[in-house]
Design a protein around this motif. Sequence first.
Motif, short mmCIF file in Angstrom:
data_model
loop_
_atom_site.label_atom_id
_atom_site.label_comp_id
_atom_site.label_asym_id
_atom_site.label_seq_id
_atom_site.Cartn_x
_atom_site.Cartn_y
_atom_site.Cartn_z
N GLN A 661 0.90 -1.29 0.04
CA GLN A 661 0.00 0.06 0.08
C GLN A 661 0.78 1.27 -0.08
O GLN A 661 0.43 2.19 -0.64
CB GLN A 661 -1.05 0.09 1.35
CG GLN A 661 -1.96 -0.94 1.28
CD GLN A 661 -2.90 -0.99 0.12
OE1 GLN A 661 -3.28 0.09 -0.47
NE2 GLN A 661 -3.59 -2.11 -0.12
N GLN A 662 1.78 1.48 0.71
CA GLN A 662 2.85 2.59 0.95
C GLN A 662 3.80 2.42 0.02
O GLN A 662 4.53 1.42 0.05
CB GLN A 662 3.03 2.75 2.30
CG GLN A 662 2.23 2.65 3.42
CD GLN A 662 1.36 3.72 3.25
OE1 GLN A 662 1.84 4.99 2.98
NE2 GLN A 662 0.01 3.54 3.37
N MET A 663 4.13 3.49 -0.92
CA MET A 663 5.21 3.43 -1.88
C MET A 663 5.32 4.88 -2.37
O MET A 663 4.53 5.68 -1.99
CB MET A 663 4.80 2.79 -3.03
CG MET A 663 3.65 3.28 -4.14
SD MET A 663 2.97 1.95 -5.24
CE MET A 663 2.01 0.96 -4.37
N GLN A 664 6.74 5.11 -2.93
CA GLN A 664 7.14 6.34 -3.28
C GLN A 664 7.90 6.25 -4.29
O GLN A 664 9.01 5.52 -4.40
CB GLN A 664 7.68 7.13 -2.27
CG GLN A 664 8.19 8.64 -2.64
CD GLN A 664 8.57 9.48 -1.63
OE1 GLN A 664 9.82 9.81 -1.41
NE2 GLN A 664 7.63 10.19 -0.95
N GLY A 665 7.77 6.48 -5.72
CA GLY A 665 8.63 6.48 -6.89
C GLY A 665 8.02 5.17 -7.55
O GLY A 665 7.81 5.20 -8.98
N PHE A 666 7.83 4.22 -6.97
CA PHE A 666 7.31 2.81 -7.41
C PHE A 666 5.87 3.07 -7.95
O PHE A 666 5.12 3.85 -7.29
CB PHE A 666 7.67 1.59 -6.45
CG PHE A 666 8.85 1.17 -6.30
CD1 PHE A 666 9.33 -0.09 -6.84
CD2 PHE A 666 9.78 1.60 -5.47
CE1 PHE A 666 10.47 -0.60 -7.06
CE2 PHE A 666 11.07 1.17 -5.43
CZ PHE A 666 11.40 -0.07 -6.16
N SER A 667 5.53 2.10 -8.79
CA SER A 667 4.00 1.86 -8.97
C SER A 667 3.71 0.21 -9.32
O SER A 667 4.73 -0.33 -9.52
CB SER A 667 3.92 2.58 -10.39
OG SER A 667 4.61 2.30 -11.45
N LYS A 668 2.60 0.09 -9.08
CA LYS A 668 2.11 -1.38 -9.23
C LYS A 668 1.45 -1.56 -10.60
O LYS A 668 1.02 -0.77 -11.04
CB LYS A 668 0.97 -1.67 -8.17
CG LYS A 668 1.52 -1.77 -6.51
CD LYS A 668 0.72 -1.83 -5.70
CE LYS A 668 0.05 -3.12 -5.56
NZ LYS A 668 -0.96 -3.42 -4.44
N ALA A 669 1.77 -2.92 -10.99
CA ALA A 669 1.15 -3.37 -12.41
C ALA A 669 1.04 -4.94 -12.15
O ALA A 669 1.72 -5.60 -11.45
CB ALA A 669 2.04 -3.13 -13.49
N VAL A 670 -0.05 -5.42 -12.62
CA VAL A 670 -0.68 -6.41 -12.55
C VAL A 670 -0.57 -7.32 -14.00
O VAL A 670 -1.01 -6.75 -14.95
CB VAL A 670 -1.98 -6.76 -11.90
CG1 VAL A 670 -2.39 -8.35 -11.92
CG2 VAL A 670 -2.06 -6.26 -10.62
N MET A 677 6.26 -4.58 -8.93
CA MET A 677 6.39 -3.26 -8.47
C MET A 677 7.59 -2.71 -9.55
O MET A 677 8.75 -3.12 -9.37
CB MET A 677 7.25 -3.19 -6.97
CG MET A 677 6.37 -3.93 -5.89
SD MET A 677 4.67 -3.01 -5.67
CE MET A 677 5.32 -1.39 -5.28
N VAL A 678 7.09 -1.63 -10.12
CA VAL A 678 7.74 -1.19 -11.30
C VAL A 678 8.71 -0.24 -10.73
O VAL A 678 8.32 0.94 -10.13
CB VAL A 678 6.78 -0.35 -12.19
CG1 VAL A 678 7.75 0.03 -13.67
CG2 VAL A 678 5.84 -1.56 -12.96
N LEU A 679 10.26 -0.32 -11.21
CA LEU A 679 11.17 0.57 -10.83
C LEU A 679 11.07 2.17 -11.36
O LEU A 679 10.71 2.19 -12.34
CB LEU A 679 12.32 0.05 -11.27
CG LEU A 679 12.74 -1.43 -10.63
CD1 LEU A 679 14.13 -1.76 -11.36
CD2 LEU A 679 12.73 -1.48 -9.20
N SER A 782 12.84 0.01 -17.79
CA SER A 782 11.42 -0.86 -17.76
C SER A 782 11.58 -1.99 -17.00
O SER A 782 11.80 -3.08 -17.76
CB SER A 782 10.65 -0.77 -19.01
OG SER A 782 10.43 0.49 -19.64
N ALA A 783 11.76 -1.90 -15.75
CA ALA A 783 11.88 -3.39 -14.84
C ALA A 783 11.21 -3.22 -13.88
O ALA A 783 10.61 -2.22 -13.35
CB ALA A 783 13.55 -3.53 -14.57
N ALA A 784 10.73 -4.48 -12.97
CA ALA A 784 10.17 -4.44 -11.96
C ALA A 784 10.58 -5.60 -10.91
O ALA A 784 11.41 -6.57 -11.50
CB ALA A 784 8.72 -4.76 -12.39
N LEU A 785 10.06 -5.46 -9.93
CA LEU A 785 10.34 -6.54 -8.72
C LEU A 785 9.05 -7.34 -8.64
O LEU A 785 7.99 -6.63 -8.53
CB LEU A 785 11.00 -5.90 -7.47
CG LEU A 785 11.97 -5.06 -7.18
CD1 LEU A 785 12.13 -4.53 -6.11
CD2 LEU A 785 13.26 -5.58 -8.19
N SER A 786 9.34 -8.75 -8.59
CA SER A 786 8.16 -9.47 -8.46
C SER A 786 7.92 -10.28 -6.99
O SER A 786 6.95 -10.74 -6.68
CB SER A 786 8.14 -10.62 -9.45
OG SER A 786 9.34 -11.44 -9.36
#
Length: 793
Positions: A661-670, A677-679, A782-786
């Motif tokens: 729920q809490q994030m800064q700079g990151f964005s979520k994508a499903v 969590m998109v870098l 364009s990378a993300a953490l899973s």
Amino acid sequence: DTSVNRLSRFTFNNDSIDPKSEKMILQLYSQREICCHTGGSIAFGKDRMLYLSTGDNTTPFDEPNQPFASHGYAPLDDRPGHEHYDDRRSAGNTNDLRGKILRIDVDEQGNYTIPDGNLFPKGTDKTRPEIYVMGDRNPYRISVDQKNGFLYWGEVGPDANNDSMDTRGPRGYDEFNQARKAGFFGWPFFVANNLPYREYNYATGQSGAAFDPAKPINNSRNNTGLQQLPPAQPAFIWYPYAASKDFPQVGSGGRCAMAGPVYYPDLYPEETRYPDYYNGKLFIYEWIRGWIKVVTMLPNGDFDNMEPFMLHTKFANPSDMEVGPDGRIYVLEYGSGWFAKNPDAGLARIDYISGNRPPEISSISVDKTSGDLPLQITATVTAKDPDNDKLSYVWDLGNGTKVKTNEPKLQYTLTNVGDYSISAEVQDDKNASSKSSVVNVYAGNEAPTVNIVIDGNKTFYFPGHDVKYHVDINDKDDTAKVKDLSNLVVSADYEERTGKAGSTQGHQLISQVMMGKNLMMSLDCKGCHKVDEKSIGPAFTMVSQRYQKDPNAMTYLAQKVIKGGSGAWGEVAMAAHPNLKESDAKQIISWVLSLAAQNKKIKSLPAKGQVNATLNKPVKDNGVLYISADYTDNGGNNIKPLMGSNSVALHNSKISFDGVQQMQGFSKAVFNGTTYMVLPQNTGWFSIDSIDLSGISRAVITMGWQKPPVSGYTFELHVDAPAGIKIGEFTFAGSAEGAAGKPGKASPQFATLSGTLSGVNDGKLHNIYIVSKAKDQKITTSAALSSIQFFIK
């Protein structure tokens, strides 16, 4: 041989669509090689004219490995081989049906003709006569005023965050548009109130002149239509990501404009329609921001003002809105996750309630649900009146006693043994009222408390390591804690995560059996019945054997206990128990029926022991180990026994990010059911809440990408704040493939980053912050953490 968007007509009979009745009306080419924008809304206007919106079919994303790109401004790259990055080939093309709103007249056979008044008369060279409105990016939802024929649509706009008026043009805006007649509405040359973009050379990065809204020219080599376009029309309402100085009521944040209906009460039944206040007003709504607003217009159709509709309701991504034949508004809610089976998705109907509205009750609670006599309780109800009327409260104790208060709180002392079903009726000063749900309190016995203590990490299980536990019981009414644990039922289960504690069927059954036995012992049943021997009444085992195969046994026998009777086992009458709750009677019968069944062989785990982390089942990424315990006290003579329960859940130490729920700079994508969590481009963080770090010595982060990222990243783990105690660090050096300019593969690629952690072994729950830092903040990635997974030694 190609991909298309198609408009078809079907026959709808007996609440179903006949697939064999399809009549293809119109279709247009639409590439599927790269994302995005399809539009896809249809509406009927005056004289049954059919309107169809089409998206521009142009990608909003930057092309890989190109030094110069659109960066969220208008995509205007007309170099050979870059066609999907040039919106002048579709939205700005008079000879292309993409990026338009079409208007056609469909006859009963499914054929269509071109009505008068479209943008280009039939036969005009290099044009399509179906076009009513052109210059659209993604007109996702449209609506037609059923009286004056004005067309409205929400225009989903581009993504640039900041103006670059000297080099590229304006930042991104979403729009609500109004077309009183056919016209060109600007995209990709203009946005908002005709703010102009500039010509741009994608080979050299040089900017050209700004486009002229009075005389827009489409000189793209991909344009197959007219070069001289009609004058551009400004938007009706427009707003950026940031707060809007022009329309401050829309707020700020993500954007996805949707245009709803213009409402006319006289078109609908008087019993269900909205009041005349809404006559001639336009409803607009926002997919991302979750609001609905009402726009009032001047007599000529110009914007007058905007107001909230259902101000305190947050809609879950409203994606369509229609007025039904009853005059009520229906809202289709997509739900809060992208490309996911959202539990909050659904179809809402909005009714207008005239006059005084009853109070709204959100909850009722008591401070104690059981206790010895005398039992003093405090009951509280939470309610509000939508009309701000003065409220009073009538409390029903469920035994014929009612108490009235002027405050939403009742303090009361219960002096008699028994069950109390407590509820509240909340009344306003105009005699409108609402009733709460019921909370149950038992006076005369205090329920025992059960605590399950885990020896080790209290958040995770670790495959290959047993979980040690012990159960503590506190029951002030007897001494079972130290002498008799036969009333304790402990079980373990390993299953897929469901969001609530699991419990095996056997555990539930044996707990019910134990409760039933103790209920029986607290009543006068034992005076007439024994378990294995005949007394005045039959032995309970005999009753169990007789009714073992009777599907109606539970209901029949429970009513026999409550109402009494004779004849089944002899002439001696069975005493009635009229004050016994049906649920308690069924608990007793559960125990009786178990005596001749296999259920009595179900065994409880010991009060202290250990279990395999997955109960020897295959390990699942979302698997949960549940350990549950129920303890039933003995009650007393005509004092009901009570049960205390508890359950603990240990999760797989591999954590996905769907709950972040809490994030800064990151964005979520499903994507495909996985939350990424998109870098961010530079630095950012997000938190995973309530983690026990006891015994943890190592972690692994999984990172994925479609296009190999060039820049390296470091990921730090901090405790309780982004700048809190640092407990670990992970490094991604950057991709050699990405640095060499090689394209991404068809499916996502992943890397695992491992790092040691300096353990925090205080046994407390902490919030863990994953902080990312890009080594080169100028490189687009364009990378993300899973996921992240924790390990113990």
